[in-house]
Every structure is written in structure tokens, then in C-alpha cells.
Design an enzyme around this catalytic site. Structure first.
Site, mmCIF file in Angstrom:
data_model
loop_
_atom_site.group_PDB
_atom_site.id
_atom_site.type_symbol
_atom_site.label_atom_id
_atom_site.label_comp_id
_atom_site.label_asym_id
_atom_site.label_seq_id
_atom_site.Cartn_x
_atom_site.Cartn_y
_atom_site.Cartn_z
ATOM 1 N N LYS A 76 0.940 -1.083 -0.173
ATOM 2 C CA LYS A 76 0.022 -0.147 0.119
ATOM 3 C C LYS A 76 0.881 1.273 0.045
ATOM 4 O O LYS A 76 1.862 1.295 0.855
ATOM 5 C CB LYS A 76 -0.651 -0.020 1.260
ATOM 6 C CG LYS A 76 -2.063 1.038 1.240
ATOM 7 C CD LYS A 76 -2.974 1.001 2.529
ATOM 8 C CE LYS A 76 -3.783 2.085 2.410
ATOM 9 N NZ LYS A 76 -4.954 2.276 3.539
ATOM 10 N N SER A 151 -9.843 2.227 2.740
ATOM 11 C CA SER A 151 -9.022 2.743 1.696
ATOM 12 C C SER A 151 -8.063 2.179 0.832
ATOM 13 O O SER A 151 -7.659 2.439 -0.040
ATOM 14 C CB SER A 151 -8.365 3.999 2.600
ATOM 15 O OG SER A 151 -7.524 3.108 3.411
ATOM 16 N N SER A 175 -10.189 -0.227 6.773
ATOM 17 C CA SER A 175 -9.697 -0.004 5.387
ATOM 18 C C SER A 175 -8.970 -1.190 4.922
ATOM 19 O O SER A 175 -8.671 -1.292 3.693
ATOM 20 C CB SER A 175 -8.630 1.046 5.498
ATOM 21 O OG SER A 175 -9.506 2.335 5.507
#
Lengths: 484, 95
Positions: A76, A151, A175
Site C-alpha cells: 500500500k 481505503s 480499511s
């Protein structure tokens, strides 16, 4: 090769069935062919990946392989990677090559994992749809007109589409678990403090926690084992040995007590999602577990408390982006105040600005007690609900999300409706508990996630519970059409 | 509590956050919605409840006052928008 998980790939590498370079090239090739329609990646690190894969092959040949040696993963874009752009999905950091590695980055490197790129995400991890990214929205591989959740949407969609066998994520209010549910894969958020936050760009420091995306719980066990552990560079890291997650995967579930909070099965839950979750619970009963009705009476307060605590901590954390030391700087500032105001005004997107404003307001003189202090008190009530529940049950289960993946743009104009998509996941962050989403079927052709919340440091038990379910079901090996 | 345009501008100033004038009504509406939503908390009696700052109630660790980091000045200056002679440059603050 791309249909195999980490566990199977690690065995293949050791047996010499294929090399890490071949495996890494396969991932890079799939990203090149398929990511145009998904937008999972902000940066693909092809040259570094191939170099790391060559080194991994040398280690494998020398019989000196670690648990993840030669296995590709996507990272990420919230984790700092030395010399590689670390954007956090924001224009603010579009020009930011991190000057150091996050602890998670370093640990994965040491374990031999091969990073193939950095994944797209909601700007500064603020969002539940991966639509707030400066780099454009991520698409759900099950239906590209729909969001992958957020997210960590890029990380989730990349694993769901088999572009990579595993990826990292962070979870402040859901998330990891919400996108894992919406993309039909396994996502684990460990106990607060289990995975180091050092070099993980901070959003809400008392809630943020790094974790994993994989197809199976067994793969998550392998990945988490390498990521977790005490780090003196994170002041809230917990100094406690890391369990052998893989060793406990096969424990029987006989006698397992599963708590079902009535608040997680009430109004607002989509009927198709509810039916899949009920069917999954029936599987657990067949595996020897007992289902127990419980109540978490303060559940309805979790999202409101979160939207005070998280923005307050965000407004404080994001004050570091001032156009002076790193990141975006506005052109030709008139004076210092103009430099700050315009750099932040031009560098941040709308959702980040909303949260900074809410947090600034909640912390401003005269309002602190009414908002932040009140929310932290409610947070204790929510945590105490869980402590009481865990006196009677071993784990808590329910749906991960109230509905399946929603359409792109559907909730973009209405922040509160977007916030409510995390209604079942947020409480675990407020309480700091480990929680996982595992694939539990489909509703209307879209994946449904089963949410499993454990007691503090019960990651091994959660993974065991996920693994036993995945031995008798095949939801986690389903792949969306076009990505087989 | 509703936040009018003036309140939004004041908060934006406190946060040193530039907001286009044309977007202020939208922020005013969104922020008022969010505040109305979180005001559900007001209905809860929290008398005597100790605020929970850390989920595991951890306290700050202490360590020996030893030098543990090396000088990384050049590395960190290299990612700054504008530097000179080892310093960060900003617009003139003293006339």
C-alpha cells in the site's frame, strides 16, 4: 501460476518448479495487461522487483531462504519505501521519494518478499471507496462499475484480480476488512500495536494498524508472521512475542463459542449479505462451534465516536504537511502564511480537507470537552462492551459490511452515508481488537465478507478459524471473470 | 451544531488550509451534516467515565538517553522543496 497462494508458491519455489524471477515476471506481466482497467497501482517497481527476485533465487539455491523468500507482493502506498515514491494517494506527496523504509517494508524485505509496486488508495487513507485518490478511483474486478472499498482498495483489488498473491494494507476504521469483503478475499487487521506504525504515514495514530490481504487465511498467517513484532521506533508498539500463526492453523474448532451481537443483524443489513453470513455460521456449527446470542449495546455510537476521534487525530497529524520540509509547495508564495495555506489548499483533496476541518473544530478552544473528550469516553464504553462479551464467547461474528460493493460515485457526494459503510468494522479499531474478513459467498454476483473479531492478540485463533472454514468452503478461491 | 460560511472560514484559517470561496457553501453543508451525525454522542451519559486514550491503556516507554540515530541531514534535506546551505528556505518573514 497466478491462481496459487503464498503457501503453494513458497513450496513451488523451494521445489524448483519455477524461479522467483519467473514468478515476478508473471505478476508484472499481469499488471501490465490488466491493471489499466482497475487502476490498482500508483507505481510499479519493475527493475527493483526483478533485482530482488534474482537475489531471492540465489538465496533459494543456497538453501538460505526465509519464510517469504522470492514471493511477490504489492505494498500500500502509505508505507515508506526508501527512494521509491510514497504518495499516500495524495497530490501532497506526488513528488515524495521516501527517505527511509517503514519497519514493515524492512521486515518484508528481510523475509525475502519481492515488492512489485505501490498500490492506489483513498487519499491519506481517508475513505471507504478508493475514490478520493489523486490518481483516480480503483475499480472492483468483480464489476468495474463498482468500488473495491477503501481505503486500501488498490491492494484488495490487486489480490482479487490475481495480479499479486498478497498485499499490505492499513486499517483505521475498516480499511482492510471492508475492501477485503467487497473484493472477495481475506483481510486481517491485527491488534493495535502488533504491527509497527513506523514509516506508515499517520492518519489517526490511536487507531491505525497495518495488516494483510491474501486469498486464504493460511497465506495471511505466513505474511503476518513476517510483518508483526515489537519495534522500539513505534512508541505504541507492543513488546510481546509473535505467535507462530502457521503452526496453529489446523487446531480443531470443537467447543468454539461464537458470539452473534444482535446489533450486527438488525435494520440496514442487506438481505443477501445476511443470508450468506447465516450460511457461513451454519458451516461453523457443523465444524463444532456453538453460536451464542450476545449484545454490544453501544454499537450505534461507534461511527459517531470515530468521526470525532479520527478527524481530531488527522488534523494534528496532517499539520506536518506545510510545504516546507517535504511534499507539495505552492508556486510563488507571497509570504509564509500564504505558503502554508496554499500548499495545503492545493495539495489536499476535498475529503482530507473535510476531516482536517472537523478535527480542527473538535479540538478548538471551547469545544474539546464536548467533542474529543466525550468521544474518548464513549470509546471506553464501546471497549467495555467487548470485554464483557469476551467473558462469555471466544470470538464475535457478523457481516463485514451492510451491503455488497456499491457503484462508483454512488456515495461520493454524501460523506455521512459513505461513513456508514464502515458501521460493523469501526468498533474493533476503537477497542484496538484484531479482526478479519473472510469470503463467505455472493449476493447478486458480488462477494460477501464474514467479519470475525477476536480478543486482544488472538490473531492465531482468528487465522485458525478462517483456515478451518476455508478447508470446507471454496469462496476464497473464486476469481472474477476476465482474471482467471 | 450547524457551521455557517463564516465559521468554516475561521476553522480553515486555524488549520492554515486554503479553501476556494466557491466551495465554502458545500463545506458548510457537509461539515454541518457530520456534526449533526456525531451529536448522537450527546445523548449518552458519560458521567465518571474515564476517557480511553489508548486501547491497551499502554503508557509511554522510557529508554536510556543514548544517541541511537546517525546524522541524516542531507537525506532529509534532499526531499525538501527549497533548501540552501543546509537550511529550509521559506519566504522572508522579517521586513
Amino acid at each position: 501460476m497466478h491462481r496459487k497462494g503464498l503457501t503453494e508458491l513458497a513450496a513451488g519455489l523451494r521445489a524448483g518448479e519455477f524461479s522467483s524471477v519467473e514468478l515476478t515476471r508473471d505478476c508484472l506481466d499481469r499488471i501490465g495487461r490488466l491493471d489499466g482497467g482497475l487502476n490498482c497501482f500508483i507505481t510499479v517497481t519493475e527493475a527493483q522487483a526483478l533485482e530482488a527476485a534474482q537475489a531471492a533465487d540465489a538465496r533459494l539455491k543456497a538453501g538460505d531462504a526465509g519464510p517469504l523468500t522470492g514471493l511477490p507482493f504489492a505494498h500500500k502506498d502509505i508505507f515508506c519505501t526508501k527512494g521509491v515514491k510514497t504518495s499516500c494517494g495524495s497530490r501532497m506527496l506526488d513528488n515524495f521519494p521516501a527517505p527511509y523504509d517503514a519497519t514493515v517494508t524492512r521486515r518484508l524485505q528481510e523475509a525475502g518478499a519481492v515488492m512489485v509496486g505501490k498500490t492506489n488508495m483513498d487519499e491519506f487513507a481517508m475513505g471507504s471507496s478508493s475514490e478520493t485518490s489523486y490518481y483516480g478511483p480503483v475499480k472492483n474486478p468483480w464489476d468495474t462499475a463498482r468500488v473495491p472499498g477503501g481505503s486500501s482498495g488498490g491492494s484488495a483489488a490487486a489480490v482479487a484480480a490475481c495480479l499479486v498473491p498478497a498485499s499490505t494494507g492499513t486499517d483505521t476504521g475498516g480499511s482492510i476488512r471492508q475492501p477485503a469483503a467487497l473484493c472477495g478475499i481475506t483481510g486481517l487487521k491485527p491488534t493495535y500495536g502488533r504491527v509497527s506504525r513506523y514509516g506508515m504515514i499517520a492518519f489517526a495514530s490511536s487507531l491505525d494498524q497495518g495488516g494483510t490481504f491474501t486469498h486464504s487465511a493460511a497465506d495471511a498467517a505466513r505474511l503476518l508472521g513476517a510483518m508483526a513484532g515489537f519495534d522500539e521506533r513505534d512508541s505504541t508498539s507492543v513488546d510481546r512475542p509473535v505467535d507462530d500463526y502457521v503452526a496453529q492453523l489446523d487446531e480443531p474448532l470443537t467447543g468454539l463459542k461464537i458470539g452473534l451481537p444482535k446489533e450486527y443483524f438488525g435494520a440496514g443489513l442487506d438481505a443477501g449479505v445476511g443470508a450468506s453470513v447465516e450460511a457461513a455460521l451454519e458451516e461453523y456449527r457443523k465444524l463444532g462451534a456453538t453460536l451464542v446470542d450476545i449484545s454490544l449495546p453501544n454499537t450505534h455510537l461507534a461511527v459517531p465516536a470515530y468521526y470525532v476521534v479520527a478527524p481530531a487525530e488527522c488534523s494534528s497529524n496532517l499539520s506536518r504537511f506545510d510545504g516546507v520540509r517535504f511534499g507539495y509547495r505552492a508556486q510563488d508564495p507571497r509570504d509564509l502564511a500564504d505558503l502554508y495555506t496554499r500548499s495545503r489548499g492545493e495539495g489536499f483533496g476535498a475529503e482530507v480537507k473535510r476531516r482536517i476541518l472537523i478535527g480542527t473544530y473538535a479540538l478548538s478552544a471551547g469545544y474539546y470537552d464536548a467533542y474529543y473528550l466525550k468521544a474518548q469516553q464513549v470509546r471506553r464504553l464501546i471497549r467495555d462492551d467487548f470485554l464483557r462479551a469476551f467473558e462469555a464467547v471466544d470470538v464475535i461474528m457478523g457481516p463485514t459490511t451492510p451491503s455488497t460493493a456499491f457503484r462508483l460515485g454512488e456515495k461520493a457526494g454524501d460523506p455521512v452515508s459513505m461513513y456508514l459503510s464502515d458501521i460493523y468494522t469501526i468498533a474493533a479499531n476503537l477497542a484496538g481488537l484484531p479482526a478479519m474478513s473472510i469470503p463467505a459467498g455472493f449476493a447478486g454476483g458480488l462477494p460477501v465478507g464474514l467479519h470475525v473479531i477476536g480478543n486482544y492478540f488472538a490473531e492465531a485463533r482468528l487465522l485458525n478459524i478462517g483456515h478451518r472454514f476455508q478447508q470446507v468452503t471454496d469462496w476464497h478461491v473464486q476469481v472474477p471473470a476476465g482474471y482467471e | 451544531m450547524a457551521l455557517d460560511a463564516e465559521a468554516v472560514e475561521k476553522i480553515a484559517h486555524l488549520a492554515r488550509l486554503g479553501i476556494d470561496a466557491q466551495h465554502i457553501p458545500e463545506y458548510s453543508r457537509n461539515l454541518s451534516d457530520i456534526l449533526a451525525f456525531v451529536e448522537q454522542l450527546d445523548a449518552v451519559d458519560t458521567t465518571g467515565v474515564v476517557p480511553l486514550a489508548h486501547p491497551l491503556e499502554a503508557t509511554q516507554r522510557l529508554r536510556a538517553d543514548d544517541i541511537s540515530e546517525t546524522d541524516e541531514r542531507e537525506t532529509f534535506l534532499a526531499v525538501a522543496p527549497s533548501t540552501e546551505a543546509g537550511l529550509y528556505l521559506v519566504p522572508k518573514v522579517i521586513e
